[in-house]
Design an enzyme around this catalytic site. Sequence first.
Site, PDB file in Angstrom:
ATOM      1  N   HIS A 168      22.931 -33.003   9.283  1.00 39.84           N
ATOM      2  CA  HIS A 168      24.259 -33.952   9.053  1.00 39.84           C
ATOM      3  C   HIS A 168      25.421 -32.977   8.656  1.00 39.84           C
ATOM      4  CE1 HIS A 168      26.748 -36.799   6.504  1.00 39.84           C
ATOM      5  NE2 HIS A 168      26.498 -37.539   7.671  1.00 39.84           N
ATOM      6  N   HIS A 189      31.992 -38.210  12.560  1.00 41.36           N
ATOM      7  CA  HIS A 189      32.419 -39.230  11.515  1.00 41.36           C
ATOM      8  C   HIS A 189      34.003 -39.478  12.098  1.00 41.36           C
ATOM      9  CE1 HIS A 189      29.471 -37.263   9.315  1.00 41.36           C
ATOM     10  NE2 HIS A 189      29.334 -38.245   8.793  1.00 41.36           N
ATOM     11  N   HIS A 198      24.714 -41.901  14.184  1.00 39.53           N
ATOM     12  CA  HIS A 198      23.956 -41.929  12.892  1.00 39.53           C
ATOM     13  C   HIS A 198      22.762 -43.102  13.236  1.00 39.53           C
ATOM     14  CE1 HIS A 198      27.548 -40.233  10.843  1.00 39.53           C
ATOM     15  NE2 HIS A 198      26.557 -40.140   9.604  1.00 39.53           N
ATOM     16  N   HIS A 325      31.320 -48.112   3.955  1.00 39.76           N
ATOM     17  CA  HIS A 325      30.219 -46.849   3.820  1.00 39.76           C
ATOM     18  C   HIS A 325      30.656 -45.621   3.097  1.00 39.76           C
ATOM     19  CE1 HIS A 325      29.809 -42.964   5.916  1.00 39.76           C
ATOM     20  NE2 HIS A 325      28.556 -43.129   5.906  1.00 39.76           N
ATOM     21  N   HIS A 329      28.989 -44.099  -0.611  1.00 40.15           N
ATOM     22  CA  HIS A 329      28.723 -42.763  -0.739  1.00 40.15           C
ATOM     23  C   HIS A 329      29.159 -42.212  -2.146  1.00 40.15           C
ATOM     24  CE1 HIS A 329      27.124 -40.322   2.633  1.00 40.15           C
ATOM     25  NE2 HIS A 329      27.340 -41.308   3.591  1.00 40.15           N
ATOM     26  N   PHE A 345      29.862 -35.162   2.255  1.00 35.40           N
ATOM     27  CA  PHE A 345      29.208 -35.376   3.643  1.00 35.40           C
ATOM     28  C   PHE A 345      28.460 -34.015   3.619  1.00 35.40           C
ATOM     29  CE2 PHE A 345      32.300 -38.347   5.775  1.00 35.40           C
ATOM     30  CZ  PHE A 345      31.642 -39.334   5.548  1.00 35.40           C
ATOM     31  N   HIS A 358      22.260 -45.565   5.740  1.00 34.17           N
ATOM     32  CA  HIS A 358      22.785 -45.812   6.838  1.00 34.17           C
ATOM     33  C   HIS A 358      21.686 -46.708   7.891  1.00 34.17           C
ATOM     34  CE1 HIS A 358      25.917 -42.960   7.594  1.00 34.17           C
ATOM     35  NE2 HIS A 358      25.783 -42.401   6.629  1.00 34.17           N
TER      36      HIS A 358
HETATM   37 CU1  C2O Z   1      27.330 -38.983   8.083  1.00 34.24          CU
HETATM   38 CU2  C2O Z   1      27.131 -41.625   5.569  1.00 34.24          CU
HETATM   39  O1  C2O Z   1      27.732 -40.331   6.933  1.00 34.24           O
END
Ligand code: C2O
Length: 593
Positions: A168, A189, A198, A325, A329, A345, A358
């Site tokens: 990631h 992203h 993802h 989203h 996070h 990230f 996710h």
């Molecule tokens: Cu690649 Cu929730 O991010």
Amino acid sequence: MATCRVGFITTSACPVQKERRLRERRVRLVPPRASTNSNNNGPTNKFSMDRRDVLLGLGGAAATAATVMTPGGIILPAMAAPFAPPDLTKCHTASTGSPPGMDKCCPPYSMVDIVDYDFPRTALRVRRPAHEVKNDKAYMAKYTEAVRKMKELPKDHPWNFYQQALVHCAYCNGAFDQAGYPGVLLQVHYSWHFLPWHRYYVHFFERILGKLINDDTFTLPYWNFDVKEGMTIPEIFTSDPNSPLYNEKRNIAHYHPELLDYRYAYSCAPTCSNKTGDELVQANMSYIQTTFKNSLQLPELFMGDPLRAGEPDSRQGSGGLEGIHNGLHQFVGPAEGDHTDMGNFATAARDCVFYSLHANVDRLWHLYRNFRGNRVEFDEPDWLDSSYIFYDENERVVRVKVKDCLTPTKLRYTYEEVPIPWMGSLKVQKTKETERKQELNLVTISEFGTQPRELGTAPLRVMVTRPKTNRKKKEKDAHVELIQINDIQVASTGPARFDVFIAAPYGDLAGPDFGEFAGSFVKLPHKAKKDEGVAKHKGKKTSLKLGLTALLEDIEVEHAEKLVVTIVPAGGDVTLGSIEIKLVKADSPRLIG
Ligand code: C2O
């Protein structure tokens, strides 16, 4: 009690059916058709079958065009610009956004044969909500065991939990350049790559876990954050500090029973929405519903803007789902420091919550497709033929294409059907203003002007002219009305957020109420490249687009020539270039109305 069969899971009730009966059909969305048939290789919906033919047709056309070979070994039509996998031998330090010591994201292999992924033929696996599996002891034992094994693998094994997390980091924090474009960092992203990349990432992670415990029915639980029972950080990740599912680096003030606030930001914590209890639940669901309703006609609003090979990830905007989203996070990660793990990230995937977050983002994309009759979102090779590489559960480096992940059943998983309370039963949250128009304190507000404006701590209110009023159904079918905020620059490397509200003016005056919530801009901390410096980082501009067609109907302001746009800052050093309301050609006719 009646039982109903959902994939391989036999549950004691059929919540979704009950939900359908109870649902107030205020908004007519096409009911989701999540596949529950274990032998089915894709949606049985007629429309989707047709799309499949179209996809096959595309492949045929590409094969006959002049071709070029990318460094990743992919044959592409000469003019096309889909993303190609990175050149593994050219992995470098990830210098954008990684906190100190977290910038070594390269995979433990570089010279390998990359093969096309051999799609699984295993039985359909059914992902279940995290709040539901917490009481399933047998499942929890397996899940915990699988993660424990993954964490205990040798540090340089590609399956190792922390190696998986580095994947990631590599794709988000600039460990690779785009194949064939030295200096242009690879980024998954902020664009149309967000959802497919993802989807694959979680897919391979899930299959590796299954392999480690020899269970080819294993699935990850999804954080069902769009229903009331799921609006806390799932307890399976928080209840036992000794569990392999636990992570120390979180905001423990947000543990169960603290309710999730979709509009959470560090700067306005703990009451960003200014709501608690059921009102907060309702506000969150309304946020999701607005995001869906206003983006069904134009996928880039939901999924993110196109990003083609060779283009830096600079000007594009994220889709609405990615914005929601991002807020989650931040809600999980610590409120201080560099917000690692989940709030950054580079480290987010070191927390098991990440994969469940996710999985639900993925499920919401699946619902979005179902609402749209499984119509392909971007019918162009630059998206469909884009490819990524992953390490699979058979220890091979495999190449996968976007077009092969559009139907989860092709990847042999689906989602247990659960109620979707935000889909049709929500009342529009009418503002105070529309309730009592008489005793208003009206204020004069101006237009945005031609110069960029810095967001301070107070809300910025501007009058924006609409291109057209009283649009007819046919016009709405053809064009989406949206608000676009251009050239958004964030000066600091920390997090940033602002929320956008829309109201009708009274002549040239604005009422005290900000009106209806339209959506948010949310940015996670992202450190500038060492040699780039903050000043240059500030040169990076992005945009935010929010659909308005349904929203304006909901608040009954179709007649208004101008709208009052209120930007409520919630942290970060943000400058806006301009604000416009415009009509954009729709990808499909309206699906609600
Ligand atoms: Cu690649 Cu929730 O991010």
